[in-house]
Write a protein that holds these residues in place. Structure first.
Motif, PDB file in Angstrom:
ATOM      1  N   MET A   1      12.531  60.833-103.542  1.00 49.86           N
ATOM      2  CA  MET A   1      11.245  60.519-102.958  1.00 49.86           C
ATOM      3  C   MET A   1      11.438  59.968-101.563  1.00 49.86           C
ATOM      4  O   MET A   1      12.206  59.036-101.349  1.00 49.86           O
ATOM      5  CB  MET A   1      10.529  59.511-103.855  1.00 49.86           C
ATOM      6  CG  MET A   1       9.240  59.044-103.286  1.00 49.86           C
ATOM      7  SD  MET A   1       8.503  57.903-104.437  1.00 49.86           S
ATOM      8  CE  MET A   1       7.318  57.227-103.378  1.00 49.86           C
ATOM      9  N   VAL A   2      10.778  60.527-100.626  1.00 48.30           N
ATOM     10  CA  VAL A   2      10.858  60.111 -99.242  1.00 48.30           C
ATOM     11  C   VAL A   2       9.926  58.922 -99.045  1.00 48.30           C
ATOM     12  O   VAL A   2       8.753  58.969 -99.423  1.00 48.30           O
ATOM     13  CB  VAL A   2      10.466  61.278 -98.304  1.00 48.30           C
ATOM     14  CG1 VAL A   2      10.474  60.821 -96.879  1.00 48.30           C
ATOM     15  CG2 VAL A   2      11.384  62.453 -98.525  1.00 48.30           C
ATOM     16  N   GLN A   3      10.478  57.865 -98.434  1.00 46.92           N
ATOM     17  CA  GLN A   3       9.670  56.674 -98.182  1.00 46.92           C
ATOM     18  C   GLN A   3       9.043  56.756 -96.807  1.00 46.92           C
ATOM     19  O   GLN A   3       9.642  57.286 -95.865  1.00 46.92           O
ATOM     20  CB  GLN A   3      10.526  55.417 -98.276  1.00 46.92           C
ATOM     21  CG  GLN A   3      11.010  55.127 -99.674  1.00 46.92           C
ATOM     22  CD  GLN A   3      11.779  53.809 -99.732  1.00 46.92           C
ATOM     23  OE1 GLN A   3      12.430  53.446 -98.773  1.00 46.92           O
ATOM     24  NE2 GLN A   3      11.685  53.135-100.861  1.00 46.92           N
ATOM     25  N   THR A   4       7.885  56.157 -96.681  1.00 47.20           N
ATOM     26  CA  THR A   4       7.223  56.118 -95.387  1.00 47.20           C
ATOM     27  C   THR A   4       7.677  54.877 -94.627  1.00 47.20           C
ATOM     28  O   THR A   4       8.262  53.948 -95.198  1.00 47.20           O
ATOM     29  CB  THR A   4       5.686  56.068 -95.563  1.00 47.20           C
ATOM     30  OG1 THR A   4       5.346  54.826 -96.197  1.00 47.20           O
ATOM     31  CG2 THR A   4       5.193  57.254 -96.379  1.00 47.20           C
ATOM     32  N   TYR A   5       7.379  54.869 -93.376  1.00 44.37           N
ATOM     33  CA  TYR A   5       7.708  53.726 -92.517  1.00 44.37           C
ATOM     34  C   TYR A   5       7.045  52.457 -93.052  1.00 44.37           C
ATOM     35  O   TYR A   5       7.665  51.399 -93.113  1.00 44.37           O
ATOM     36  CB  TYR A   5       7.267  54.015 -91.070  1.00 44.37           C
ATOM     37  CG  TYR A   5       7.481  52.859 -90.122  1.00 44.37           C
ATOM     38  CD1 TYR A   5       8.755  52.579 -89.640  1.00 44.37           C
ATOM     39  CD2 TYR A   5       6.425  52.050 -89.717  1.00 44.37           C
ATOM     40  CE1 TYR A   5       8.964  51.518 -88.784  1.00 44.37           C
ATOM     41  CE2 TYR A   5       6.620  50.989 -88.867  1.00 44.37           C
ATOM     42  CZ  TYR A   5       7.892  50.718 -88.399  1.00 44.37           C
ATOM     43  OH  TYR A   5       8.098  49.667 -87.551  1.00 44.37           O
ATOM     44  N   GLN A   7       6.220  51.710 -96.104  1.00 44.91           N
ATOM     45  CA  GLN A   7       6.867  51.263 -97.333  1.00 44.91           C
ATOM     46  C   GLN A   7       8.178  50.529 -97.027  1.00 44.91           C
ATOM     47  O   GLN A   7       8.495  49.510 -97.632  1.00 44.91           O
ATOM     48  CB  GLN A   7       7.134  52.468 -98.257  1.00 44.91           C
ATOM     49  CG  GLN A   7       5.889  53.077 -98.859  1.00 44.91           C
ATOM     50  CD  GLN A   7       6.178  54.379 -99.583  1.00 44.91           C
ATOM     51  OE1 GLN A   7       7.089  55.118 -99.200  1.00 44.91           O
ATOM     52  NE2 GLN A   7       5.376  54.661-100.619  1.00 44.91           N
ATOM     53  N   ILE A   8       8.930  51.056 -96.082  1.00 43.76           N
ATOM     54  CA  ILE A   8      10.193  50.412 -95.692  1.00 43.76           C
ATOM     55  C   ILE A   8       9.915  49.047 -95.058  1.00 43.76           C
ATOM     56  O   ILE A   8      10.606  48.071 -95.336  1.00 43.76           O
ATOM     57  CB  ILE A   8      11.003  51.328 -94.747  1.00 43.76           C
ATOM     58  CG1 ILE A   8      11.479  52.566 -95.528  1.00 43.76           C
ATOM     59  CG2 ILE A   8      12.195  50.578 -94.158  1.00 43.76           C
ATOM     60  CD1 ILE A   8      12.178  53.600 -94.682  1.00 43.76           C
ATOM     61  N   GLN A   9       8.881  48.962 -94.219  1.00 49.39           N
ATOM     62  CA  GLN A   9       8.519  47.685 -93.606  1.00 49.39           C
ATOM     63  C   GLN A   9       8.134  46.676 -94.689  1.00 49.39           C
ATOM     64  O   GLN A   9       8.494  45.494 -94.592  1.00 49.39           O
ATOM     65  CB  GLN A   9       7.361  47.872 -92.614  1.00 49.39           C
ATOM     66  CG  GLN A   9       7.760  48.550 -91.325  1.00 49.39           C
ATOM     67  CD  GLN A   9       8.753  47.722 -90.529  1.00 49.39           C
ATOM     68  OE1 GLN A   9       8.720  46.501 -90.510  1.00 49.39           O
ATOM     69  NE2 GLN A   9       9.677  48.414 -89.878  1.00 49.39           N
ATOM     70  N   LYS A  10       7.436  47.105 -95.715  1.00 50.88           N
ATOM     71  CA  LYS A  10       7.042  46.232 -96.816  1.00 50.88           C
ATOM     72  C   LYS A  10       8.284  45.742 -97.554  1.00 50.88           C
ATOM     73  O   LYS A  10       8.379  44.563 -97.921  1.00 50.88           O
ATOM     74  CB  LYS A  10       6.095  46.968 -97.770  1.00 50.88           C
ATOM     75  CG  LYS A  10       5.508  46.092 -98.836  1.00 50.88           C
ATOM     76  CD  LYS A  10       4.497  46.866 -99.683  1.00 50.88           C
ATOM     77  CE  LYS A  10       3.941  45.960-100.768  1.00 50.88           C
ATOM     78  NZ  LYS A  10       2.987  46.650-101.620  1.00 50.88           N
ATOM     79  N   GLN A  11       9.259  46.616 -97.770  1.00 51.83           N
ATOM     80  CA  GLN A  11      10.513  46.218 -98.413  1.00 51.83           C
ATOM     81  C   GLN A  11      11.262  45.200 -97.560  1.00 51.83           C
ATOM     82  O   GLN A  11      11.852  44.254 -98.089  1.00 51.83           O
ATOM     83  CB  GLN A  11      11.399  47.442 -98.656  1.00 51.83           C
ATOM     84  CG  GLN A  11      10.971  48.311 -99.797  1.00 51.83           C
ATOM     85  CD  GLN A  11      11.899  49.513 -99.966  1.00 51.83           C
ATOM     86  OE1 GLN A  11      12.532  49.960 -99.009  1.00 51.83           O
ATOM     87  NE2 GLN A  11      11.960  50.032-101.193  1.00 51.83           N
ATOM     88  N   ILE A  12      11.238  45.416 -96.257  1.00 52.00           N
ATOM     89  CA  ILE A  12      11.917  44.486 -95.340  1.00 52.00           C
ATOM     90  C   ILE A  12      11.296  43.106 -95.467  1.00 52.00           C
ATOM     91  O   ILE A  12      12.001  42.098 -95.551  1.00 52.00           O
ATOM     92  CB  ILE A  12      11.862  45.000 -93.888  1.00 52.00           C
ATOM     93  CG1 ILE A  12      12.760  46.230 -93.737  1.00 52.00           C
ATOM     94  CG2 ILE A  12      12.269  43.909 -92.910  1.00 52.00           C
ATOM     95  CD1 ILE A  12      12.645  46.928 -92.391  1.00 52.00           C
TER      96      ILE A  12
END
Length: 169
Positions: A1-5, A7-12
């Motif tokens: 599954m490709v993550q969006t920008y 989603q990655i910012q939320k993980q950060i």
């Protein structure tokens, strides 16, 4: 599954919050260990931060052993780290005939019999500069042989004279 920008910012953000909580716990332990060391070595703010402070120095001077230097103690709570002006208690003891080595922390005690058997250290002869050779043209111009050759010497050599010819006796 490709993550969006996003989603990655939320993980950060989530990971940073977890890291902040862990760091806060670790910092508490580090601060506690530092406080114990400060109390043990009677460190002053001047020693820790290098700036002058309005706080009083401890009675013992609060000096810590630094970078391979020796530290000294009289066994009565007075210490000196081996740098800066010698404290009064140490100067008075040295004037009374004690030796600096007698106060060295961690050094093995030397018996009086061993001290008496020691020979005084011999000083080596001072190093002498190699003798300088003086070159002269006989008319008041000279050169010691150090540094660049002066113009008069270069001209004399170009005119056929050798350094040996110009060497002063």
């Amino acid at each position: 599954m490709v993550q969006t920008y996003a989603q990655i910012q939320k993980q950060i953000v989530t990971l940073q919050q977890k890291a902040d909580v862990i760091r806060a716990k670790e910092v508490g332990g580090v601060i506690d260990r530092i406080k114990v060391a400060i109390a043990h070595y009677e460190l002053t703010p001047e020693q820790l931060f290098g700036a002058k402070s309005a706080t009083k120095k401890t009675a013992s001077g609060g000096v810590v052993k630094k970078g391979g230097r020796n530290s000294y103690s009289d066994g009565n709570g007075n210490t000196w780290g081996g740098w800066g002006k010698r404290p009064t208690w140490l100067r008075e003891a040295l004037a009374a005939g004690m030796r600096l080595e007698d106060f060295q922390v961690g050094a093995p005690a030397v018996s009086a019999a061993k001290d008496a058997a020691k020979k005084p250290a011999r000083k080596s002869a001072p190093k002498r500069r190699p003798s300088t050779v003086l070159y002269s043209d006989g008319a008041g111009k000279s050169w010691t042989g150090r540094g660049p050759q002066p113009g008069w010497l270069k001209e004399a050599i170009a005119g056929g004279r050798s350094l040996e010819d110009l060497r002063a006796s």
